[in-house]
Design a protein around this motif. Structure first.
Motif, PDB file in Angstrom:
ATOM      1  N   UNK A  88      37.666  18.087  16.345  1.00  0.00           N
ATOM      2  CA  UNK A  88      36.452  18.159  15.530  1.00  0.00           C
ATOM      3  C   UNK A  88      35.877  16.776  15.206  1.00  0.00           C
ATOM      4  N   UNK A  89      36.719  15.753  15.204  1.00  0.00           N
ATOM      5  CA  UNK A  89      36.288  14.451  14.701  1.00  0.00           C
ATOM      6  C   UNK A  89      35.081  13.843  15.424  1.00  0.00           C
ATOM      7  N   UNK A  90      34.985  13.901  16.770  1.00  0.00           N
ATOM      8  CA  UNK A  90      33.826  13.280  17.414  1.00  0.00           C
ATOM      9  C   UNK A  90      32.493  13.804  16.904  1.00  0.00           C
ATOM     10  N   UNK A 146      39.928   7.462  20.323  1.00  0.00           N
ATOM     11  CA  UNK A 146      38.789   8.370  20.470  1.00  0.00           C
ATOM     12  C   UNK A 146      37.472   7.599  20.524  1.00  0.00           C
ATOM     13  N   UNK A 147      37.347   6.597  19.680  1.00  0.00           N
ATOM     14  CA  UNK A 147      36.130   5.791  19.679  1.00  0.00           C
ATOM     15  C   UNK A 147      35.983   5.040  20.999  1.00  0.00           C
ATOM     16  N   UNK A 148      37.080   4.530  21.512  1.00  0.00           N
ATOM     17  CA  UNK A 148      37.041   3.833  22.800  1.00  0.00           C
ATOM     18  C   UNK A 148      36.715   4.781  23.947  1.00  0.00           C
ATOM     19  N   UNK A 149      37.150   6.024  23.838  1.00  0.00           N
ATOM     20  CA  UNK A 149      36.827   7.017  24.866  1.00  0.00           C
ATOM     21  C   UNK A 149      35.327   7.272  24.944  1.00  0.00           C
ATOM     22  N   UNK A 150      34.642   7.041  23.824  1.00  0.00           N
ATOM     23  CA  UNK A 150      33.177   7.237  23.758  1.00  0.00           C
ATOM     24  C   UNK A 150      32.492   5.895  23.486  1.00  0.00           C
ATOM     25  N   UNK A 151      32.926   4.888  24.216  1.00  0.00           N
ATOM     26  CA  UNK A 151      32.486   3.517  23.951  1.00  0.00           C
ATOM     27  C   UNK A 151      30.978   3.352  24.050  1.00  0.00           C
ATOM     28  N   UNK A 152      30.351   4.016  24.998  1.00  0.00           N
ATOM     29  CA  UNK A 152      28.906   3.874  25.154  1.00  0.00           C
ATOM     30  C   UNK A 152      28.166   4.366  23.911  1.00  0.00           C
ATOM     31  N   UNK A 153      28.651   5.438  23.308  1.00  0.00           N
ATOM     32  CA  UNK A 153      28.016   5.995  22.116  1.00  0.00           C
ATOM     33  C   UNK A 153      28.075   5.031  20.934  1.00  0.00           C
ATOM     34  N   UNK A 154      29.162   4.262  20.858  1.00  0.00           N
ATOM     35  CA  UNK A 154      29.365   3.386  19.700  1.00  0.00           C
ATOM     36  C   UNK A 154      29.073   1.915  19.993  1.00  0.00           C
ATOM     37  N   UNK A 155      28.489   1.658  21.137  1.00  0.00           N
ATOM     38  CA  UNK A 155      28.149   0.265  21.476  1.00  0.00           C
ATOM     39  C   UNK A 155      27.116  -0.266  20.462  1.00  0.00           C
ATOM     40  N   UNK A 156      27.384  -1.430  19.926  1.00  0.00           N
ATOM     41  CA  UNK A 156      26.476  -2.034  18.950  1.00  0.00           C
ATOM     42  C   UNK A 156      26.800  -1.672  17.514  1.00  0.00           C
TER      43      UNK A 156
END
Length: 251
Positions: A54-56, A90-100
């Motif tokens: 659920x976290x993402x 998890x954040x690294x798995x979605x690195x593009x989403x959290x870039x910046x």
């Protein structure tokens, strides 16, 4: 009994005598040793798969309300760090989403030895296999003399400090607070106190995640369940524009 080594080391005859010694505010070392002896520090990577699934989308919903690209996450009762490093992966798995984005991951625990281990991010073969997929293990950990240490890029995402959830929270407001399987060990008055502290540390549109067997009911009226998400709560009576809403899974 867990405190037997402490009784023997300090020449204390029994638990009643230990309780009397602990009543002395100057008995800081003895108090710390007793706390360490009584904690079980049970944890593992991605503990409770449903919660982590659920976290993402929870973080995505929180981020949608942010004008500045900042996100603060607090793992209260982090033990030896597996929970906070699971979030980091998890954040690294979605690195593009959290870039910046500027993301602050804080882990706290009442046990200093647990915090020291969390900072080292150093795990045994048994610990590394508990809940961690092979892909994550090979990508984010390296074998050093038979133990597994998180790679520097992952370690640098998190910071740790000693803290008791019954005390004044760390400064600032947090977008997500995880306090899972901590209050199970508290009597009712301490649960209410801990929840009051967590409410004061939570951003108006943030979320609190408890363990699967924990609840705010009967201990706090400052939270309400977040519909459609397991074990997650938002602050009650927030302004309409500040109420966190999370899309249902698969929508």
């Amino acid at each position: 009994m867990a405190v037997n080594p402490i009784l023997k080391a300090h020449g204390i005859p029994d638990c009643d005598a230990l309780a009397a010694e602990l009543a002395d505010p100057e008995a800081r070392t003895l108090s710390d040793e007793t706390v360490e002896a009584l904690l079980n520090n049970e944890t593992y990577f991605f503990r409770d798969h449903d919660a982590f699934s659920d976290l993402p989308r929870v973080l995505e919903a929180i981020a949608a309300n942010r004008r500045g690209k900042t996100l603060r996450i607090w793992s209260a009762g982090c033990s030896t760090g597996q929970e906070i490093y699971s979030i980091a992966m998890q954040l690294r798995d979605n690195e593009a989403q959290w870039r910046g984005w500027s993301i602050d991951l804080l882990g706290t625990d009442v046990s200093q030895s647990a915090i020291d281990r969390a900072r080292r991010a150093d795990f045994s073969q048994f610990e590394i296999q508990r809940g961690l997929a092979t892909g994550h293990m090979l990508r984010w950990f390296e074998n050093v003399d038979g133990r597994w240490q998180a790679r520097e890029k992952l370690r640098n995402m998190a910071r740790f400090r000693r803290h008791n959830v019954l005390e004044t929270p760390p400064p600032g407001r947090f977008d997500l607070i995880l306090c899972r399987n901590v209050m199970l060990y508290f009597p009712g008055t301490n649960r209410a106190r801990a929840l009051a502290n967590l409410a004061g540390a939570l951003a108006p549109d943030g979320a609190l995640m408890l363990g699967a067997g924990e609840t705010v009911l009967g201990y706090s009226d400052r939270f309400e369940i977040l519909p459609g998400v397991r074990s997650l709560y938002r602050l009650a009576a927030a302004e309409p524009r500040q109420i966190l809403r999370v899309a249902a899974a698969g929508s």
